[in-house]
Structure formats: structure tokens, C-alpha cells
Write a protein that holds these residues in place. Structure first.
Motif, PDB file in Angstrom:
ATOM      1  N   LEU A   1       0.805  -1.219   0.000  1.00 39.70           N
ATOM      2  CA  LEU A   1       0.000   0.000   0.000  1.00 39.70           C
ATOM      3  C   LEU A   1       0.841   1.274   0.000  1.00 39.70           C
ATOM      4  O   LEU A   1       0.300   2.367   0.118  1.00 39.70           O
ATOM      5  CB  LEU A   1      -0.953  -0.009   1.210  1.00 39.70           C
ATOM      6  CG  LEU A   1      -1.914  -1.213   1.262  1.00 39.70           C
ATOM      7  CD1 LEU A   1      -2.787  -1.148   2.508  1.00 39.70           C
ATOM      8  CD2 LEU A   1      -2.804  -1.274   0.014  1.00 39.70           C
ATOM      9  N   ASP A   2       2.153   1.174  -0.151  1.00 40.31           N
ATOM     10  CA  ASP A   2       2.994   2.370  -0.223  1.00 40.31           C
ATOM     11  C   ASP A   2       2.618   3.215  -1.452  1.00 40.31           C
ATOM     12  O   ASP A   2       2.350   2.671  -2.531  1.00 40.31           O
ATOM     13  CB  ASP A   2       4.486   1.991  -0.374  1.00 40.31           C
ATOM     14  CG  ASP A   2       5.143   1.669   0.960  1.00 40.31           C
ATOM     15  OD1 ASP A   2       4.542   1.937   2.021  1.00 40.31           O
ATOM     16  OD2 ASP A   2       6.282   1.140   0.936  1.00 40.31           O
ATOM     17  N   GLU A   3       2.668   4.541  -1.252  1.00 44.30           N
ATOM     18  CA  GLU A   3       2.433   5.468  -2.367  1.00 44.30           C
ATOM     19  C   GLU A   3       3.613   5.377  -3.345  1.00 44.30           C
ATOM     20  O   GLU A   3       4.755   5.107  -2.913  1.00 44.30           O
ATOM     21  CB  GLU A   3       2.366   6.905  -1.850  1.00 44.30           C
ATOM     22  CG  GLU A   3       1.179   7.198  -0.953  1.00 44.30           C
ATOM     23  CD  GLU A   3      -0.139   7.184  -1.712  1.00 44.30           C
ATOM     24  OE1 GLU A   3      -0.135   7.498  -2.920  1.00 44.30           O
ATOM     25  OE2 GLU A   3      -1.166   6.837  -1.085  1.00 44.30           O
ATOM     26  N   PRO A   4       3.373   5.668  -4.645  1.00 42.88           N
ATOM     27  CA  PRO A   4       4.457   5.579  -5.639  1.00 42.88           C
ATOM     28  C   PRO A   4       5.714   6.359  -5.250  1.00 42.88           C
ATOM     29  O   PRO A   4       6.834   5.876  -5.438  1.00 42.88           O
ATOM     30  CB  PRO A   4       3.822   6.140  -6.907  1.00 42.88           C
ATOM     31  CG  PRO A   4       2.361   5.881  -6.743  1.00 42.88           C
ATOM     32  CD  PRO A   4       2.066   5.952  -5.278  1.00 42.88           C
ATOM     33  N   ALA A   5       5.543   7.571  -4.681  1.00 40.44           N
ATOM     34  CA  ALA A   5       6.734   8.381  -4.346  1.00 40.44           C
ATOM     35  C   ALA A   5       7.582   7.671  -3.286  1.00 40.44           C
ATOM     36  O   ALA A   5       8.822   7.738  -3.316  1.00 40.44           O
ATOM     37  CB  ALA A   5       6.298   9.752  -3.846  1.00 40.44           C
ATOM     38  N   LEU A   6       6.924   6.995  -2.374  1.00 36.64           N
ATOM     39  CA  LEU A   6       7.651   6.286  -1.307  1.00 36.64           C
ATOM     40  C   LEU A   6       8.362   5.047  -1.875  1.00 36.64           C
ATOM     41  O   LEU A   6       9.514   4.749  -1.529  1.00 36.64           O
ATOM     42  CB  LEU A   6       6.651   5.888  -0.206  1.00 36.64           C
ATOM     43  CG  LEU A   6       7.232   5.308   1.074  1.00 36.64           C
ATOM     44  CD1 LEU A   6       8.281   6.235   1.671  1.00 36.64           C
ATOM     45  CD2 LEU A   6       6.108   5.059   2.092  1.00 36.64           C
TER      46      LEU A   6
ATOM     47  N   THR B   1       5.938   0.115  -9.099  1.00 36.02           N
ATOM     48  CA  THR B   1       4.775   0.987  -8.886  1.00 36.02           C
ATOM     49  C   THR B   1       3.602   0.515  -9.763  1.00 36.02           C
ATOM     50  O   THR B   1       2.476   0.367  -9.286  1.00 36.02           O
ATOM     51  CB  THR B   1       5.135   2.450  -9.236  1.00 36.02           C
ATOM     52  OG1 THR B   1       6.211   2.841  -8.403  1.00 36.02           O
ATOM     53  CG2 THR B   1       3.972   3.389  -9.014  1.00 36.02           C
TER      54      THR B   1
ATOM     55  N   ALA C   1       0.093  -0.819  -8.252  1.00 36.21           N
ATOM     56  CA  ALA C   1      -0.930   0.241  -8.280  1.00 36.21           C
ATOM     57  C   ALA C   1      -2.372  -0.292  -8.342  1.00 36.21           C
ATOM     58  O   ALA C   1      -3.218   0.158  -7.571  1.00 36.21           O
ATOM     59  CB  ALA C   1      -0.671   1.198  -9.442  1.00 36.21           C
TER      60      ALA C   1
ATOM     61  N   ARG D   1      -3.447  -1.386  -4.904  1.00 39.95           N
ATOM     62  CA  ARG D   1      -3.587  -0.269  -3.959  1.00 39.95           C
ATOM     63  C   ARG D   1      -4.871   0.516  -4.259  1.00 39.95           C
ATOM     64  O   ARG D   1      -5.610   0.878  -3.358  1.00 39.95           O
ATOM     65  CB  ARG D   1      -2.368   0.651  -4.070  1.00 39.95           C
ATOM     66  CG  ARG D   1      -2.303   1.735  -3.017  1.00 39.95           C
ATOM     67  CD  ARG D   1      -0.939   2.402  -3.026  1.00 39.95           C
ATOM     68  NE  ARG D   1      -0.517   2.751  -4.371  1.00 39.95           N
ATOM     69  CZ  ARG D   1      -0.847   3.884  -5.003  1.00 39.95           C
ATOM     70  NH1 ARG D   1      -1.571   4.788  -4.383  1.00 39.95           N
ATOM     71  NH2 ARG D   1      -0.435   4.121  -6.222  1.00 39.95           N
ATOM     72  N   GLU D   2      -5.163   0.707  -5.528  1.00 41.23           N
ATOM     73  CA  GLU D   2      -6.366   1.472  -5.886  1.00 41.23           C
ATOM     74  C   GLU D   2      -7.642   0.707  -5.526  1.00 41.23           C
ATOM     75  O   GLU D   2      -8.578   1.267  -4.966  1.00 41.23           O
ATOM     76  CB  GLU D   2      -6.334   1.820  -7.385  1.00 41.23           C
ATOM     77  CG  GLU D   2      -5.325   2.935  -7.672  1.00 41.23           C
ATOM     78  CD  GLU D   2      -4.870   2.976  -9.117  1.00 41.23           C
ATOM     79  OE1 GLU D   2      -5.518   2.346  -9.990  1.00 41.23           O
ATOM     80  OE2 GLU D   2      -3.835   3.638  -9.391  1.00 41.23           O
TER      81      GLU D   2
ATOM     82  N   ALA E   1      -8.395   0.735  -1.768  1.00 41.24           N
ATOM     83  CA  ALA E   1      -9.022   1.967  -1.260  1.00 41.24           C
ATOM     84  C   ALA E   1     -10.541   1.918  -1.465  1.00 41.24           C
ATOM     85  O   ALA E   1     -11.298   2.457  -0.671  1.00 41.24           O
ATOM     86  CB  ALA E   1      -8.425   3.176  -1.966  1.00 41.24           C
TER      87      ALA E   1
END
Ligand code: AQP
Length: 328
Positions: free
Chosen positions: A207-212, A276, A280, A283-284, A287
Motif C-alpha cells: 500500500l505504499d504510495e508511488p513516491a515512497l 509501482t 498500483a 492499492r487502488e 481503497a
């Protein structure tokens, strides 16, 4: 063919869990009859927060559904909803060797990490895991490399049971992926990526955001010297090659060929983009799914009912074969 695997309840599933286990569960739906279990009774063998246990179970259910488990094509349930697991674990303890349990690497590692209490449950963990799988007479157990020893133990338990009491249990096989069976910590590539034992910066969470994800990969420890190829002297680069191979679904040799003329920075940039993109969609969808607790609960309850229909039959056979309870 029946496939069974269990996964601990946490909202912090990492890339190792995803590649080693979750992606295999999803693929298993097309190969056989998949039964997947969120093992909350295993989670209580180390320090835990009761208020969080249920929430983390919903987190894990949402991650598995988001990754592609389809309750119409598999059974997804919570371990504690099917009481047969715990009774079967006790019955199987009579054919489990105490000496074998003492040799379990995971117990040695996890017991050493406990600050308050080393519970008897942590020692008994592999017996409950044997019951989880044997209750479904599963042929295959998709797991990462760290679970190899536990699957060996459950095979011994099944073989011993059958030798003492008659052929009632199926002896399962571990299914360990050829690439990505042991994803290592990005900061300490000698240690496996893990929920409890690894570094925060070295662990890529689903679940990490792409930037992380990009930051963690950029800072991943590499090795001195150049050359993108696998070797025991280059554990950092070897791990990055393995991750990219698993994400692309190719052999590590193909990555070595593609990056032969390139630098470490190129490998990390490709990884950041591809990991990523790989994570993705999950992760999407997570949510969208996670807020619907009633829906998750209903999915788990339905799964438990279907799971129990199988496990109860095995337990009845085991009790009968062992002379436990009234005759059938
Ligand atoms: N680093 C890894 N590489 C490949 N597969 C892995 N698995 C775990 N780590 C890696 C596989 O993930 C599945 C689910 O594991 P789990 O959630 O039940 O817990 P675990 O095996 O104890 O893994 P963790 O995440 O490392 O948790 P802790 O820190 O609690 O030990 C299993 O099939 C496992 O093989």
C-alpha cells in the motif's frame, strides 16, 4: 486439485508476501480449487493488540480481494471462524515430534525477538499450520521459501498419522515460486523482507504510495563495483534483479542481459516504475474495498461456511480413526 494457504492478518503486506504468496494465490484460482485463510489464531502467538486484530483481518481480506482473489472462484475465510482447525491441531499434536518442533527456524528467530513473553503458542504454531492445511486435504501449499520447513513438518505429520491410523490425510507439497521466493530487505539484503524483522526503509509495502516506493528503491543498498549480475558477493544487486524478474515474470538471466551495459541507477529507475505499476491496481482497488466492512465481513462469513463444510468432514474422519468420541 486443492490448493491451501494461510496469511497473517496485517495491513502491512509487503512485496515479499505479494510475490511469494499473494500472486500465487491469485494464479491458483485458475489451476485448482483454492482455499485461502487469514490466520488470526497464528497472529496471537506473539504480542498483539486485541482491538487491532479484527481491523487487520479486514485489511488483509481487502488486500487479497484487491489483488484478485474472487470469492466466486475460491474460498476466503478467517481461521478463527472455523473451530475445526484448533481441535484438529490438538489431535495432530499426538503425531507431531517434539524434537522436530524444537528444530523450527522460525521459532528460533521469533522467540529471540520477543521482549515480554515467548508463548507456548509460538512453539505450537507449526502444528496449527499443519491442521490448517491437512483439514482441507490440500495437495499444494503456495508459500515463500521461509515456510519450506513448516511444510516439511506437516508432511511428516500427515505421513505419521496415515501410518498409525490409516490413510485419511493427504500429504501436501509446497509450491515455492522459482523467482522471488525470498525477497530480501532493501537496506539489509542479507535478511529477508519481513513484517516484523526488517527495516522500515528496506521494506516495500503493497500500500505504499508511488513516491515512497521510488524513494525506498533509490536508497536501496547496492554493492561496491559495477556490473548488473547476480552473485553471493552482490546480495543487494542480486535482490534487485530478482525483484524485477518476478515483477516482469521472466528469468533473472533476462534481466542480467537487458541491463548488461547499464548502471545501477538504471536498474533502480526501471524498478521504481515497474514495481509501482505492478502494485498500483491493488492499492487502488484496496481503497475502494476497505471501507465496506460489512461487505468484507459477509465475504469472510460465507467463506467460513464453505470452509467448514470441508474441514468438518476431515475432523470427523480423524476423530473416528483415532477412537476419539462416540463411534460414527
Ligand atoms: N521476503 C519474502 N519473500 C517471499 N515470500 C515471503 N513471505 C514472507 N516473506 C517473504 C511469504 O508470505 C506469506 C505470508 O506470510 P505471513 O504473512 O503469514 O507471515 P510470515 O511468513 O511470517 O512473513 P512475514 O511478512 O515476514 O512476517 P513476520 O515478520 O511476522 O515473520 C508466506 O507464504 C511467506 O512464505
Amino acid at each position: 486439485m486443492r490448493i491451501f494457504s494461510g496469511i497473517q492478518p496485517t495491513g502491512r503486506k509487503h512485496l515479499g508476501n505479494y510475490i511469494g504468496a499473494i500472486s500465487q494465490y491469485v494464479a491458483g484460482q485458475d489451476r485448482g480449487d483454492g482455499v485461502y485463510c487469514i490466520v488470526d489464531l497464528h497472529a496471537i502467538t506473539v504480542e498483539f493488540d486485541p482491538a487491532e486484530l479484527r481491523e487487520r483481518t479486514y485489511d488483509t481480506a481487502a488486500i487479497l480481494l484487491a489483488a484478485g482473489l474472487d470469492p466466486r472462484r475460491c474460498i476466503l475465510f478467517r481461521q478463527s471462524d472455523v473451530f475445526e482447525h484448533t481441535e484438529l491441531a490438538w489431535l495432530l499434536s499426538s503425531v507431531t515430534s517434539y524434537g522436530d518442533l524444537q528444530r523450527m527456524h522460525q521459532f528460533k528467530e521469533k522467540s529471540g525477538a520477543q521482549r515480554k513473553l515467548v508463548s507456548a503458542g509460538l512453539f505450537f504454531y507449526p502444528v496449527l499450520m499443519a491442521a490448517d492445511v491437512l483439514a482441507y486435504r490440500a495437495n499444494e501449499v503456495p508459500v515463500g521459501d521461509d515456510q519450506r520447513q513448516h511444510v516439511e513438518l506437516m508432511r511428516d505429520v500427515a505421513l505419521r498419522f496415515n501410518a498409525y491410523f490409516g490413510e485419511h490425510l493427504v500429504v501436501p507439497e509446497a509450491r515455492i515460486p522459482a523467482v522471488g521466493a525470498r525477497i530480501m530487505d532493501l537496506q539489509n539484503p542479507e535478511t529477508k523482507m519481513s513484517t516484523t524483522g526488517a527495516s522500515e526503509e528496506g521494506t516495500l509495502y503493497v500500500l505504499d504510495e508511488p513516491a515512497l516506493i521510488e524513494r525506498k528503491l533509490k536508497r536501496a543498498v547496492t554493492d561496491s563495483g559495477e556490473g548488473i549480475h547476480r552473485s553471493p558477493q552482490k546480495p543487494g544487486i542480486t535482490n534487485l534483479i530478482d525483484i524485477l524478474a518476478a515483477v516482469r515474470g521472466v528469468e533473472p538471466e533476462a534481466i542480467e542481459r537487458d541491463f548488461a551495459q547499464l548502471r545501477y541507477g538504471d536498474l533502480k529507475a526501471a524498478l521504481a516504475a515497474e514495481v509501482t505499476a505492478y502494485l498500483a491496481p491493488t492499492r487502488e482497488r484496496y481503497a475502494q474495498l476497505r471501507p465496506d466492512v460489512a461487505g468484507l465481513q459477509a465475504t469472510l462469513a460465507d467463506g467460513a461456511q464453505r470452509a467448514r463444510a470441508i474441514a468438518a468432514g476431515t475432523l470427523a474422519d480423524v476423530r473416528d480413526a483415532m477412537g476419539v468420541g462416540p463411534p460414527r
